[in-house]
Design a protein around this motif. Structure first.
Motif, PDB file in Angstrom:
ATOM      1  N   LEU A 271     -62.404 -20.356   7.402  1.00 50.68           N
ATOM      2  CA  LEU A 271     -62.882 -19.020   7.033  1.00 50.68           C
ATOM      3  C   LEU A 271     -63.991 -18.608   7.982  1.00 50.68           C
ATOM      4  O   LEU A 271     -64.841 -19.418   8.352  1.00 50.68           O
TER       5      LEU A 271
ATOM      6  N   SER B 232     -65.386 -15.043   7.468  1.00 56.51           N
ATOM      7  CA  SER B 232     -66.173 -14.253   6.520  1.00 56.51           C
ATOM      8  C   SER B 232     -65.314 -13.901   5.309  1.00 56.51           C
ATOM      9  O   SER B 232     -64.092 -13.735   5.422  1.00 56.51           O
ATOM     10  N   VAL B 233     -65.974 -13.832   4.175  1.00 61.00           N
ATOM     11  CA  VAL B 233     -65.326 -13.456   2.920  1.00 61.00           C
ATOM     12  C   VAL B 233     -66.239 -12.446   2.239  1.00 61.00           C
ATOM     13  O   VAL B 233     -67.374 -12.766   1.886  1.00 61.00           O
ATOM     14  N   LYS B 234     -65.764 -11.228   2.110  1.00 61.38           N
ATOM     15  CA  LYS B 234     -66.552 -10.179   1.458  1.00 61.38           C
ATOM     16  C   LYS B 234     -65.737  -9.594   0.310  1.00 61.38           C
ATOM     17  O   LYS B 234     -64.510  -9.488   0.408  1.00 61.38           O
TER      18      LYS B 234
ATOM     19  N   TYR C 298     -60.966  -7.917  -1.737  1.00 59.94           N
ATOM     20  CA  TYR C 298     -61.439  -8.934  -0.792  1.00 59.94           C
ATOM     21  C   TYR C 298     -61.093  -8.529   0.625  1.00 59.94           C
ATOM     22  O   TYR C 298     -60.010  -7.983   0.879  1.00 59.94           O
ATOM     23  N   GLU C 299     -62.038  -8.792   1.527  1.00 62.46           N
ATOM     24  CA  GLU C 299     -61.806  -8.633   2.958  1.00 62.46           C
ATOM     25  C   GLU C 299     -62.158  -9.971   3.593  1.00 62.46           C
ATOM     26  O   GLU C 299     -63.317 -10.391   3.531  1.00 62.46           O
ATOM     27  N   ILE C 300     -61.170 -10.620   4.154  1.00 59.04           N
ATOM     28  CA  ILE C 300     -61.329 -12.012   4.598  1.00 59.04           C
ATOM     29  C   ILE C 300     -60.946 -12.144   6.064  1.00 59.04           C
ATOM     30  O   ILE C 300     -59.870 -11.717   6.481  1.00 59.04           O
ATOM     31  N   ASP C 301     -61.855 -12.740   6.815  1.00 58.58           N
ATOM     32  CA  ASP C 301     -61.603 -13.070   8.218  1.00 58.58           C
ATOM     33  C   ASP C 301     -61.397 -14.581   8.295  1.00 58.58           C
ATOM     34  O   ASP C 301     -62.306 -15.350   7.943  1.00 58.58           O
ATOM     35  N   ALA C 302     -60.221 -15.010   8.701  1.00 53.87           N
ATOM     36  CA  ALA C 302     -59.900 -16.442   8.713  1.00 53.87           C
ATOM     37  C   ALA C 302     -58.827 -16.713   9.747  1.00 53.87           C
ATOM     38  O   ALA C 302     -58.094 -15.812  10.148  1.00 53.87           O
TER      39      ALA C 302
ATOM     40  N   ALA D 271     -55.804 -17.521   9.893  1.00 57.66           N
ATOM     41  CA  ALA D 271     -54.596 -17.627   9.072  1.00 57.66           C
ATOM     42  C   ALA D 271     -53.900 -16.270   9.053  1.00 57.66           C
ATOM     43  O   ALA D 271     -54.508 -15.243   9.366  1.00 57.66           O
ATOM     44  N   SER D 272     -52.634 -16.285   8.678  1.00 57.45           N
ATOM     45  CA  SER D 272     -51.864 -15.034   8.590  1.00 57.45           C
ATOM     46  C   SER D 272     -52.280 -14.257   7.345  1.00 57.45           C
ATOM     47  O   SER D 272     -52.921 -14.788   6.438  1.00 57.45           O
ATOM     48  N   GLU D 273     -51.861 -13.014   7.290  1.00 62.43           N
ATOM     49  CA  GLU D 273     -52.126 -12.206   6.090  1.00 62.43           C
ATOM     50  C   GLU D 273     -51.543 -12.858   4.844  1.00 62.43           C
ATOM     51  O   GLU D 273     -52.165 -12.876   3.787  1.00 62.43           O
TER      52      GLU D 273
ATOM     53  N   ILE E   7     -53.655 -15.810   3.802  1.00 61.71           N
ATOM     54  CA  ILE E   7     -54.915 -15.364   3.199  1.00 61.71           C
ATOM     55  C   ILE E   7     -54.671 -14.856   1.779  1.00 61.71           C
ATOM     56  O   ILE E   7     -55.422 -15.179   0.850  1.00 61.71           O
ATOM     57  N   ALA E   8     -53.589 -14.109   1.590  1.00 60.42           N
ATOM     58  CA  ALA E   8     -53.266 -13.638   0.242  1.00 60.42           C
ATOM     59  C   ALA E   8     -53.000 -14.819  -0.691  1.00 60.42           C
ATOM     60  O   ALA E   8     -53.381 -14.802  -1.876  1.00 60.42           O
TER      61      ALA E   8
END
Lengths: 188, 188
Positions: B113, B115-117, B147-151, B153-155, B158-159
């Protein structure tokens, strides 16, 4: 001002609440509020959260401040214990809601409060969240709240204050009844 | 240590969690936790709350600190706005629980990860708590979490992180399912 009005002061402006009730009865769309929080992951199980603006009375409501919170897991779970666990935070919300209600109902009934203390305990079997037993729920298996109230009132009157607060409590309702939670995800 | 293990560090000790899972599978009575909060009314709708010790692994667990919280109602309701409203505090608990789960699941799946907002919003029709319309509930009519996640990984991946976190989240369960709350009152 009557003697009764002078004697009882729990710091709650019941007149304003009753006025709001009348106003919102006439304009129900103004009663639709939206409460918000924003959240930022710091690392591990630790997050920071902020509560600020909300929507109500048909308009965005700006506070002149914001409130910040930290949540984490305890060291027992190999975490850093940099904030209360999220389930403890839920207990805080329940206590805050019931106590605000008790003060408001007491004011409305002309009962002077001297002290209101509460202890809360929620049981949780970790076999749920750890995925050990799918028959065990993730959340609390029940919550016990113990109020100790010093007030110019009988035991029955004090019990009735708490009962009325439960009846009108938002957080009591959220915990005791199901609420739909929709989670959306976007890749940043 | 493999390249994969060296590369992914979300600050979550997944090894310790999996060890705890094995240990608690063998001794289910140790998995029975009790989470607590204590609360003191200050005046009006304002209360202070403390989170400290809890019970788990068959013993009282002492933290080396405690966490304090303030709740109040906003000025819009003729209150002092000395803390977040209790329903906002519940949103904070939900965010903290889901984000801790996201970090833990990501670590377990080898996803880094960045960022996780999250932003959360709960709708509430005040006709409920004000007693204007008894068909309107006191609590949220629903909660939306974004959620807005930067990681790395694919969409879809992340889902799937967020979905698995929901599946194992204590606070998500508390809000979406009913929990029994027993309130006792004593005259001080």
């Amino acid at each position: 001002m009557s003697v009764q009005e002078a004697a009882v002061d729990n710091g709650v402006n019941v007149g304003a609440i009753l006025e709001a009730r009348d106003a919102l009865s006439a304009t129900p769309e103004a009663a639709r509020f939206k409460w918000r929080a924003s959240s930022r992951w710091i690392g591990g199980t630790h997050s920071q959260h902020r509560v600020g603006d909300f929507f109500g009375l048909g308009a965005e409501q700006q506070r002149d401040k914001s409130f910040t919170f930290e949540t984490d897991h305890p060291e027992l779970f190999a975490s850093e214990d940099r904030g209360a666990t999220p389930v403890e935070v839920v207990l805080v919300g329940l206590a805050g809601c019931l106590s605000a209600g008790i003060a408001s109902v007491a004011q409305n009934r002309g009962i002077q409060l001297r002290s209101v203390k509460a202890t809360l305990e929620g049981g949780m079997d970790l076999q749920g969240i750890l995925g050990i037993d799918s028959d065990v729920r993730n959340g609390f298996d029940g919550i016990r709240v113990n109020y100790e109230i010093d007030a110019d009132a009988s035991e029955d009157e004090i019990a009735a204050l708490v009962a009325q607060s439960q009846k009108r409590s938002a957080v009591f309702d959220i915990i005791t009844n199901p609420t739909d939670v929709h989670v959306a995800v976007a890749k940043a």
